[in-house]
Design an enzyme around this catalytic site. Structure first.
Site, PDB file in Angstrom:
ATOM      1  N   TYR A 119       0.860  -1.180   0.000  1.00 39.29           N
ATOM      2  CA  TYR A 119       0.000   0.000   0.000  1.00 39.29           C
ATOM      3  C   TYR A 119       0.893   1.226   0.000  1.00 39.29           C
ATOM      4  CZ  TYR A 119      -3.296   3.541   1.662  1.00 39.29           C
ATOM      5  OH  TYR A 119      -4.058   4.669   1.792  1.00 39.29           O
ATOM      6  N   GLU A 207      -3.401   7.636  -3.843  1.00 38.59           N
ATOM      7  CA  GLU A 207      -3.337   6.325  -3.200  1.00 38.59           C
ATOM      8  C   GLU A 207      -3.036   5.279  -4.262  1.00 38.59           C
ATOM      9  OE1 GLU A 207      -6.117   4.586   0.255  1.00 38.59           O
ATOM     10  OE2 GLU A 207      -7.034   4.464  -1.711  1.00 38.59           O
TER      11      GLU A 207
END
Lengths: 401, 296
Positions: A119, A207
């Protein structure tokens, strides 16, 4: 402002971030042609991804019954069939609500084998007023869950805006993810590119989830931003004409688009008591107090400090376009504006919109007595309230009748 | 003493000739505020309303008038630069009213402010009012856009991210005959110059302030940080209200900073932090003043 995944990847690629090769299709035929090109270029698996501004696409279901808004395909025909099933249909995911979103664009992209998922995100750290890059070894999952269950898995690096993100910071994060050898330099390039995208595009968030180690067509491991989400600071859009052009009105609630044309700040909610308020804080508090007295707010609506008669009329029309609305609470603190001016505006708007729903009005501030008199003399079926609490109680009772 | 400003504070206004800035400068003058200078590049040498001299730069305005505070009404694309100009001129206090400044501009401004003595309030805020002793609190210092007449000189400090909720609290106090020492709107943006905690510390040290109303809203963690400090250090009664309990996650509720994201910044978490710190919770915005007065 939110943008689509394919647009986010376009921006990221401009700043040197490695993304899987892919193109956008609006018809199944286009999807087929893109797939042909990608297979010819050496891709072995291709992914077809519904482009909507909501997560949970892979596990979503179309109203047609077709399952999955993201599909892996091994042949051109498979791409074509999946594209046909998705385009023009409404996809329901855990983030879209039961109404779902119409899929009118697909990203058709290479899907190399994934070895590992991470991530990666850049956002504003409000406590330090500085940008923050965060990475986690647990990729492809909901980061909120990771933050709750395993906060140590998230590594953060605060960035000094005077110098920007430095390569050593990118190396630190790469090491934290366990990246070594031939993957270090690509990781540094990718992290710096993601930061640069955030900073130069005035993003509120970038993101990359998942960021993946993939096996390239040459059999070598490399890094790739397999999925990406970018949202842009609305206040900075004036200096990004190219990003403004990425706005997809189909993704926004029609009433919210209409409101923005009148410089009204409106957000539709799912209750049945509409509110019309001046000031964002007071508008939030009005929603809260409706709920406190057992009602459900139908919207957030801030008409601003100097709402004109035209704006108030537009606001009433927008509120009344929501079929769920069964009553309206107007809550105005006339600080600089005069309450009589506001009252005149409300009376005109009520007449023009031919309002037949219960309407409770709470006015306070400058010239309040005159304002209340104007409301009373209008002979319109409206109820005056003295305080916010009084107004909320009255409208909740009126709607329950 | 009040905090931040007193009726004798000398104020300059950046963007004094714009329609919004001009209107509110006029209202501040009527309130009794010592507006000693205006700044609009290119209009140096002119007079505002035939009495307030206008300068091309903040430095000139300070040199010629001795102003120590500034109100900024400059459009968003130029507001960051205006803040830095005010800081460069060595002002004690800069109050930025402008709404809609890009977040990254404020990130740069905050970084450039490191180590400087100037205090920034805002942006995207209603400003600061220290009420005066006259009728309708005239004779006080009004910086920004708050309605002056709702105030009354007294001993309650008010700090809030929201303009209209500040007015609501102030009006509740004044209607009950209770006055205010100073009312501070810190603004609704995610990056601002002064936090709830900064203002609470000032109120705690101000002998004229006997009680405090603190109004927060969803987004960020500034209210929680203030509550943690209050729990250990604050000697004065505080009533608090948090707006946005019904706001849907992921949506900005008017203010750029009013957003619940990633499960952070919820009203429930802030209310819990308030309760833990012994802050009196106003269950609805109607009872903000009442909640505080019961504690005093």
């Amino acid at each position: 402002m939110n943008i689509h995944e394919f647009q986010a990847k376009q921006l990221l690629a401009q700043y040197g971030v490695a993304v899987p090769p892919g193109e956008v299709a609006v018809t199944a035929d286009e999807a087929r042609k893109i797939a042909e090109r990608l297979f010819a270029g050496g891709e072995k698996v291709i992914v077809v991804k519904s482009q909507i501004h909501a997560g949970g696409r892979g596990k979503g279901t179309f109203k047609s019954g077709f399952k999955g808004g993201v599909k892996l395909c091994k042949s051109v025909d498979e791409v074509f069939q999946n594209a046909k099933a998705m385009l023009g249909n409404v996809l329901v995911t855990k983030q879209t609500g039961p109404e779902g979103r119409l899929v009118s664009k697909l990203l058709v992209a290479g899907a190399p084998p994934i070895k590992k998922e991470f991530y990666l995100a850049v956002l504003l750290d409000r406590a330090s007023s500085r940008p923050l890059m965060m990475v986690s070894r647990e990729g492809g999952v909901d980061i909120e869950e990771v933050a709750e269950k395993n906060p140590d898995a998230i590594v953060k690096e605060t960035i000094d805006p005077a110098v920007g993100m430095m390569p050593y910071q990118a190396r630190k994060l790469a090491a934290a993810l366990g990246l070594s050898g031939d993957l270090i330099n690509p990781a540094v390039k990718l992290f710096l590119g993601v930061y640069k995208t955030w900073w130069e595009c005035d993003a509120s968030m970038v993101e990359v989830n998942p960021l993946c180690i993939v096996e390239g067509n040459d059999g070598k491991e490399t890094l790739s931003a397999v999925d990406a989400k970018v949202s842009i600071d609305d206040n900075a859009l004036f200096r990004h004409k190219d990003i403004q052009a990425m706005r997809d009105l189909a993704e926004e609630a029609p009433l919210e688009i209409e409101a923005s044309k009148h410089n009204l700040n409106y957000i539709k909610l799912d209750g049945n008591i509409a509110c019309l308020v001046n000031g964002a804080g007071l508008a939030m508090a009005t929603m809260d107090i409706i709920q406190h007295y057992g009602g459900k707010p139908a919207n957030f609506l801030d008409v601003g400090g100097g709402a004109s008669r035209e704006q108030v009329t537009a606001a009433f029309k927008i509120i009344l376009s929501d079929p769920n609305v069964k009553g309206i609470l107007v809550n105005i603190f006339g600080g600089i504006m005069q309450c009589d001016t506001i009252a005149t505006g409300i009376v005109a708007a009520v007449k023009e919109t031919n309002l037949h729903l219960p309407l409770v009005i709470r006015l306070e501030g400058n010239n309040v007595a005159l304002g209340k008199k104007i409301l009373q003399e209008s002979k319109l079926p409206l109820t005056s309230a003295d305080t916010m609490a009084d107004g909320a109680e009255k409208i909740v009772a009126a709607v329950k009748k | 003493m009040a905090i931040l400003v007193t009726p004798s504070t000398k104020l300059l206004v950046q963007g004094i000739t714009g329609s919004f800035g001009a209107r509110h400068t006029q209202l501040s003058l009527e309130y009794g505020t010592q507006v000693v200078a205006g700044v609009t590049p290119g209009k140096g040498g002119q007079l505002f309303e035939k009495k307030v001299p206008i300068f091309d730069t903040v430095a000139e305005a300070v040199k010629n008038t001795g102003a120590t505070a500034s109100a900024i009404f400059v459009p968003p694309p130029f507001a960051g630069d205006a803040v830095l100009e005010a800081i460069d001129a060595g002002l004690d206090l800069v109050v930025c009213i402008t709404e809609g400044i890009p977040v990254n501009d404020m990130v740069k401004v905050k970084r450039a402010m490191d180590g400087r003595k100037t205090r920034l309030i805002g942006p995207n805020c209603p400003g600061v009012v220290t009420p005066g002793t006259g009728r309708d609190s005239l004779g006080g210092c009004r910086i920004g856009i708050a309605p002056g007449y709702i105030h009354k000189k007294g001993n309650i400090g008010v700090v809030s991210r929201s303009g209209t909720l500040t007015y609501e609290a102030v009006w509740q106090l004044t209607s009950r005959g209770v006055g205010q020492s100073t009312c501070v709107g810190i603004g609704g943006d995610p990056v601002n110059g002064t936090s709830h905690l900064d203002v609470i510390k000032m109120f705690n040290d101000d002998p004229e302030t006997h009680g405090i109303i603190m109004i927060g809203e969803i987004g960020g963690s500034a209210e929680e940080e203030a509550a943690a400090w209050i729990k250990k250090n604050c000697r004065k009664p505080i009533a608090g209200f948090i707006a946005g309990a019904t706001a849907p996650p992921g949506r900005r509720m008017g203010h750029a900073g009013a957003i619940v994201s990633g499960g952070k910044g919820t009203a429930a978490a802030k209310i819990a932090a308030f309760r833990d710190a012994g802050i009196g919770i106003a269950e609805t915005p109607t009872v903000m003043a009442e909640t505080l007065l019961k504690m005093m």
